[in-house]
Motif scaffolding. Sequence first.
Motif, PDB file in Angstrom:
ATOM      1  N   ARG A  35       0.552  -1.239   0.245  1.00  0.00           N
ATOM      2  CA  ARG A  35       0.037  -0.076   0.062  1.00  0.00           C
ATOM      3  C   ARG A  35       1.058   0.733   0.000  1.00  0.00           C
ATOM      4  NH1 ARG A  35      -3.009   0.515  -2.426  1.00  0.00           N
ATOM      5  NH2 ARG A  35      -4.180   2.133  -1.304  1.00  0.00           N
ATOM      6  N   SER A  36       2.203   0.921   0.332  1.00  0.00           N
ATOM      7  CA  SER A  36       3.271   1.835   0.980  1.00  0.00           C
ATOM      8  C   SER A  36       3.662   1.953  -0.596  1.00  0.00           C
ATOM      9  CB  SER A  36       4.121   2.104   1.699  1.00  0.00           C
ATOM     10  OG  SER A  36       4.727   3.014   1.493  1.00  0.00           O
ATOM     11  N   ARG A  37       3.806   1.445  -1.308  1.00  0.00           N
ATOM     12  CA  ARG A  37       4.427   1.786  -2.620  1.00  0.00           C
ATOM     13  C   ARG A  37       3.258   2.399  -4.195  1.00  0.00           C
ATOM     14  NH1 ARG A  37       6.490  -3.453  -1.820  1.00  0.00           N
ATOM     15  NH2 ARG A  37       4.823  -4.390  -3.028  1.00  0.00           N
ATOM     16  N   ALA A  38       2.034   1.703  -2.968  1.00  0.00           N
ATOM     17  CA  ALA A  38       0.877   2.174  -4.580  1.00  0.00           C
ATOM     18  C   ALA A  38       0.423   3.891  -4.239  1.00  0.00           C
ATOM     19  CB  ALA A  38      -0.300   1.402  -4.229  1.00  0.00           C
ATOM     20  N   ALA A  39       0.713   4.205  -2.538  1.00  0.00           N
ATOM     21  CA  ALA A  39       0.151   6.161  -1.936  1.00  0.00           C
ATOM     22  C   ALA A  39       1.015   6.260  -3.024  1.00  0.00           C
ATOM     23  CB  ALA A  39      -0.238   5.647  -0.749  1.00  0.00           C
ATOM     24  N   SER A  40       2.663   6.127  -2.860  1.00  0.00           N
ATOM     25  CA  SER A  40       3.691   7.102  -3.023  1.00  0.00           C
ATOM     26  C   SER A  40       4.126   6.920  -4.655  1.00  0.00           C
ATOM     27  CB  SER A  40       4.739   7.243  -2.400  1.00  0.00           C
ATOM     28  OG  SER A  40       5.273   5.858  -1.769  1.00  0.00           O
ATOM     29  N   PRO A  41       3.374   7.243  -5.712  1.00  0.00           N
ATOM     30  CA  PRO A  41       4.254   6.798  -6.728  1.00  0.00           C
ATOM     31  C   PRO A  41       4.939   8.064  -7.434  1.00  0.00           C
ATOM     32  CG  PRO A  41       1.628   7.518  -7.131  1.00  0.00           C
ATOM     33  CD  PRO A  41       2.480   7.429  -5.724  1.00  0.00           C
ATOM     34  N   GLN A  42       6.028   8.212  -8.553  1.00  0.00           N
ATOM     35  CA  GLN A  42       7.439   8.368  -8.214  1.00  0.00           C
ATOM     36  C   GLN A  42       6.454   9.387 -10.074  1.00  0.00           C
ATOM     37  OE1 GLN A  42      10.500   6.636  -7.699  1.00  0.00           O
ATOM     38  NE2 GLN A  42      10.577   6.874  -5.134  1.00  0.00           N
ATOM     39  N   GLY A  43       6.023   8.622 -10.721  1.00  0.00           N
ATOM     40  CA  GLY A  43       5.385   9.323 -11.556  1.00  0.00           C
ATOM     41  C   GLY A  43       3.987   8.647 -12.473  1.00  0.00           C
ATOM     42  N   ALA A  44       3.458   8.457 -13.356  1.00  0.00           N
ATOM     43  CA  ALA A  44       2.152   8.463 -13.575  1.00  0.00           C
ATOM     44  C   ALA A  44       2.333   8.163 -15.787  1.00  0.00           C
ATOM     45  CB  ALA A  44       1.497   9.845 -14.021  1.00  0.00           C
ATOM     46  N   VAL A  45       1.423   6.918 -15.554  1.00  0.00           N
ATOM     47  CA  VAL A  45       0.985   6.581 -16.967  1.00  0.00           C
ATOM     48  C   VAL A  45      -0.268   6.449 -18.013  1.00  0.00           C
ATOM     49  CG1 VAL A  45       3.297   5.719 -17.219  1.00  0.00           C
ATOM     50  CG2 VAL A  45       1.677   3.970 -16.788  1.00  0.00           C
ATOM     51  N   LYS A  46      -1.078   6.925 -18.663  1.00  0.00           N
ATOM     52  CA  LYS A  46      -2.424   7.020 -19.171  1.00  0.00           C
ATOM     53  C   LYS A  46      -2.049   5.509 -20.479  1.00  0.00           C
ATOM     54  CE  LYS A  46      -4.478  10.494 -20.320  1.00  0.00           C
ATOM     55  NZ  LYS A  46      -5.107  11.939 -19.749  1.00  0.00           N
TER      56      LYS A  46
END
Length: 538
Positions: free
Chosen positions: A280-291
Amino acid sequence: MTRYVFITGGVVSSLGKGIAAASLALLLQARGFSVRIKKLDPYLNVDPGTMSPTQHGEVFVTDDGAETDLDLGHYERFTGRPATRMDNITTGRIYKNIIDKERRGDYLGATVQVIPHVTNEIKSFVLDGHGETDFVLCEIGGTVGDIEAMPFVEAVRQLGNELPRRHAVYLHLTLMPWIPAAGELKTKPTQHSVKELQALGIHPDVLLVRADRPIPDAERKKLSLFCNVRHSAVVQALDVADIHDVPVAYHREGLDDEVLEAFGIDFAPRPSLDAWEAFRSRAASPQGAVKVAIVGKYTGLKDAYKSLTEALGHAAAANRISVEVDWVEAESLEDGDLSALKEVDAILVPGGFGERGSEGKIAAARHARENDVPYLGICFGMQMAVVEAARNLAGVADAGSSEFGRAGSPVVGLMTEWEKDGSRERRPQDGALGGTMRLGAYPANLEDGSLIARIYGTTRISERHRHRYEVNMAYRDKLESFGLKFSGTSPDGRLPETVELEGHPWFVGVQYHPELKSRPLEPHPLFVSFVAAAAGRH
């Protein structure tokens, strides 16, 4: 001896009994217990295999080839335990079993009735097949008061008397709605739901109360008084941002403590949730985004692709980035307007059935191929990618699928026989639809050095299937000469399992459904690689 938790729902449907069952199972596992979850579905279909995804959501397929309710996906993902056909039963299957027995004469002339014959069949299903498991959680679909659920409620009532004392606990999930005009959370719907359950002979031991805001202690005391439930066993279930937050939230509210207390168990260690909280910590603190664009035909009901979006979420956490899904209705691409795909980082075409939207999926595959956009085609999505390559790379202008009628060049055709466990499975072209596909886990061999073999880290895999049509291997040589490589096949080499496009950054089609085996703590490598490829375009 195995203990049982029977989970019912009241007030309204879609309150999240499946997530509640999966969360409680995870918490019990984290305390060191072995757990199994079963789903009792009241509808008359033998299984959901012939039901439209727009009515019922996705069909979840187990390793042993059962087509089941989507809640079994939640069970697997939260507990890490593979489900089987012994974990889901419907009214249709119950009645089919009974009628088959009656026709054989198994009842020795007795009048076959709901009680005891239907309830006995249900009880046998609940009690069978779990060995020395510590806890079996049984979720009854629908809502208390539904006429079709009555035999299941009666069966679990009987089990409460037949099992040893303190070996059956009843958990009732209800809703406490907020009434804006009154400015209050209302207890009356839960009171009525519990009253109806009590009239059927079941007295809940634990109330799990859904609410969109904290429940004042005065209202919890009121529910305790009028529902005849211990005050501490009135557990609030507040809305959370993500379903994966539910187990920790329910533990914080004391759900697992109350269930164990109802069983008279006070020796259980505190749950170890470190791995889950790290996810959950990894999911809640993303370091980027994709679509990612999902090009489908059932986009009006997101539950039709539940395992798919879950697998993307697992992969996102593994890559420490967030994935935004753009839902693209396949038919909207058939007029040539592909603007919906212009700004996405990757394209995913999932499974499906029938001709509607097929040309839009072909257009999506072509856009991905020609523009170096990462592409993942699953089942039907692989087939449409092959049809596209046949038409526009290999020059087979009339390439199509016999699923849609007579095709000039049937690049995709009906599969009438295949190997399973050392024997031949056969299906006639005009046979029944239910349960007749290639279903469940099958092995595949991957070509050494191929992209997909590198992704898996092995050349031998096992994945779950659900399909009736296959890419025609007669076109393999021609397609491979134009760069579409058949990189995975069944062990006998007769059935194509994976394709990939040479010279493309990431273009993979798979005949199976990898999303069914992805879990939060074990993300599927194919999705992890796909999301990483999408991120690599930035």
